[in-house]
Design an enzyme around this catalytic site. Structure first.
Site, PDB file in Angstrom:
ATOM      1  N   HIS A 185       0.828  -1.206   0.000  1.00  0.00           N
ATOM      2  CA  HIS A 185       0.000   0.000   0.000  1.00  0.00           C
ATOM      3  C   HIS A 185       0.862   1.255   0.000  1.00  0.00           C
ATOM      4  CE1 HIS A 185      -4.119  -1.405   0.290  1.00  0.00           C
ATOM      5  NE2 HIS A 185      -3.736  -2.330   1.128  1.00  0.00           N
ATOM      6  N   CYS A 477      -1.817  -4.607 -16.504  1.00  0.00           N
ATOM      7  CA  CYS A 477      -2.693  -4.077 -15.459  1.00  0.00           C
ATOM      8  C   CYS A 477      -2.081  -4.245 -14.072  1.00  0.00           C
ATOM      9  CB  CYS A 477      -4.073  -4.724 -15.513  1.00  0.00           C
ATOM     10  SG  CYS A 477      -4.083  -6.514 -15.296  1.00  0.00           S
TER      11      CYS A 477
END
Length: 545
Positions: A185, A477
């Site tokens: 993150h 992606c």
């Protein structure tokens, strides 16, 4: 100066005073034994609720990825299973409430570690929620980022999603952590905010006398200084060259798309100018369900995400679940190595009805929303599997079907694979993990999961060449697509679409528009010839200049 190195995960250079993020609270003791079990257990629920309320309040002040992260963390704090287990430990073992929360959270964390993959990535979130609830019970400030009064470089062991979600990029010059990896993150949000970041810097916290730091998010170099140094703010890509139509300056077309997982993500993607969606993760419809959602429920949920992209392309990934993302209704067996087990498309071989019902719901949602919907399957290893999936998609009226390339076997058989489908999309995060046999959650192996690894780029070249030769589109992606520098290398390797976190769209689109296709090809050649990620970055910059 003490010079250290790690893995650069968000580009740019910055320098300034350091601020250390507080370490986790010490383990709360298991004594003295609680006498009034009911009263002590009753403290846990309100503490968890207070934590969730605080996170929801913070979420109300931000948008996009930051909002989603804070709301997800708040939802974890409110999860009754964590509070219930902690209350049970108070009553069964006479533990004080803070200790009970610690042990209950560790039980959950251990089960997530054991399953690996996506759920193992949530261990940091569990620890964050644990620490916040314990701090609430103890009446102390939770660990995390302190209030900043001047532009600073943040140093931390690791950063929880909620720590990074609402950072002010005007006050945070750079992020440096001792742990973490390229897909953490910290990395994702740093890129979205345009903050230089370096992770997996061994020995970072051992140097306690440093008062300032220089950070290079491109090379991964960090210099710690015991003397003040001049503040240098990072130059952030403005995306001013982004027109909303992706391509190079000489007209070579490249779609700039967004990765989404919920309706809020889709709204953010539209606001950032994404041309469509290259990865719509559908797991959100399943992960909280004890029973398989019926077709009508799935249809409504998918349509809500698709509507903002009416008339535009959206690639919907079918359920990426299995042993490493266990769902109760699948009845999957325990496996000794879940990351290599029955996951992704593989669960559909024994449960074809689950896939067929999802495809039916996706087709109906496409009609409801007006989006130009394609589907793709995760964890495909062979052309035969790709063909099997394509046939099932066609059977429900979906005209365009593709697959994810995350398994080295699929990359090595790229020519056969692309001929079996309408397009492929490369998941660089998982592909790197499998190529290097390196868990992407381990900071000690972060360099192996660097998307600039030449071996990974050479596999992408194989796939890009197969797509060019057959006329099939090849997308990326994974998080690699969000790096404006690496994005140009990917285009030079034959990639025809890039899908990323929505906030990165303008910067990547602008960087691509400022380069010719020939420059991208030269950059790709230079990166492929490099011996390591650092040299690949440097060679790419030279080629583009």
């Amino acid at each position: 100066m003490l010079r250290l190195s790690g893995v650069g995960v968000s580009g740019g250079q910055a320098a300034g005073p350091v601020v250390r993020v507080a370490e986790p609270l010490p383990e709360p003791p298991s004594t003295p034994a609680v006498q009034d079990h009911d009263a002590e257990a009753a403290r846990i629920g309100p503490a968890a609720e207070a934590v969730a309320t605080g996170l929801f309040t913070r979420a109300s002040g931000v948008e996009g990825d930051a909002k989603a992260v804070l709301e997800t963390t708040a939802a974890m704090a409110m999860d009754p299973s964590l509070s219930s287990r902690a209350e049970q430990l108070v009553r069964q073992r006479s533990l004080p409430a803070p200790r009970a929360v610690l042990e209950a959270a560790e039980e959950f964390a251990e089960s997530l570690r054991a399953t690996g993959g996506y759920l193992a990535e949530r261990v940091r979130d569990i620890h964050d929620v644990r620490d916040r609830i314990i701090a609430e019970l103890l009446g102390v400030l939770p660990p995390g980022v302190p209030t900043l009064t001047e532009p600073s470089v943040l140093l931390a062991r690791d950063l929880a999603p909620a720590d990074t979600a609402d950072l002010d990029p005007d006050l945070v010059l750079a992020l440096v952590t001792e742990e973490g990896g390229p897909t953490s993150h910290t990395a994702i949000l740093a890129r979205s905010l345009g903050i230089p970041a370096v992770v997996a810097v061994r020995g970072l916290l051992a140097e306690t006398t440093a008062v300032a730091a220089e950070v290079d998010g491109d090379s991964g170099d960090v210099a710690l200084s015991t003397e003040p140094i001049e503040v240098r703010s990072p130059e952030r890509a403005s995306g001013a060259d982004w027109t909303g139509t992706g391509g190079t300056s000489d007209g070579h077309r490249v779609k700039i798309l967004a990765n989404v997982g919920a309706a809020a993500d889709a709204t953010t993607a539209v606001s950032r100018g994404a041309e469509g969606v290259g990865l719509f993760r559908t797991e959100f419809c399943y992960l909280a369900a004890s029973d398989e959602p019926d077709v009508a429920t799935q249809r409504a949920a998918y349509a809500e995400v698709l509507r903002p992209f009416a008339g535009r392309p959206v690639v919907v990934r079918t359920l990426d679940a299995g042993a490493d993302k266990p769902l109760g209704f699948l009845n999957t067996a325990e496996e000794p190595n879940p990351a290599l087990g029955v996951r992704g498309l593989r669960i559909a071989f024994d449960n074809p009805g689950v896939l067929d019902r999802q495809l039916e719901a996706i087709a109906a949602a496409a009609d409801d929303s007006g989006a130009e919907v394609s589907v793709m399957a995760p964890m495909v290893a062979t052309a035969e599997e790709a063909g099997w999936f394509t046939e099932r998609a066609r059977a429900v009226g979906i005209g365009r079907a593709g697959v994810m390339v995350e398994v080295p076997a699929a990359a090595l058989a790229a020519r056969e694979l692309v001929e079996a489908v309408d397009f492929v999309s490369i998941g660089t995060n998982d592909l790197a993990q499998y190529v290097f046999a390196a868990d992407r959650q381990l900071g000690a192996l972060a360099e192996l999961n660097d998307p600039w690894q030449p071996a990974l780029l050479r596999l992408i070249e194989l796939i890009g060449r197969a797509g060019t030769d057959t006329g099939r589109p090849v997308g990326v992606c994974g998080e690699a697509a969000a790096d404006p520098l690496l994005a140009r290398v990917l285009v030079g390797l034959g990639v025809s679409s890039l899908s990323m976190v929505a906030t990165a769209v303008p910067a990547v689109g602008g960087a691509l528009a400022a380069s010719t296709h020939q420059q991208c090809a030269r950059a790709a050649e230079a990166a492929l010839a490099a011996p390591n990620p650092g040299r690949a970055r440097a060679a790419t910059r030279e080629a583009l200049e």
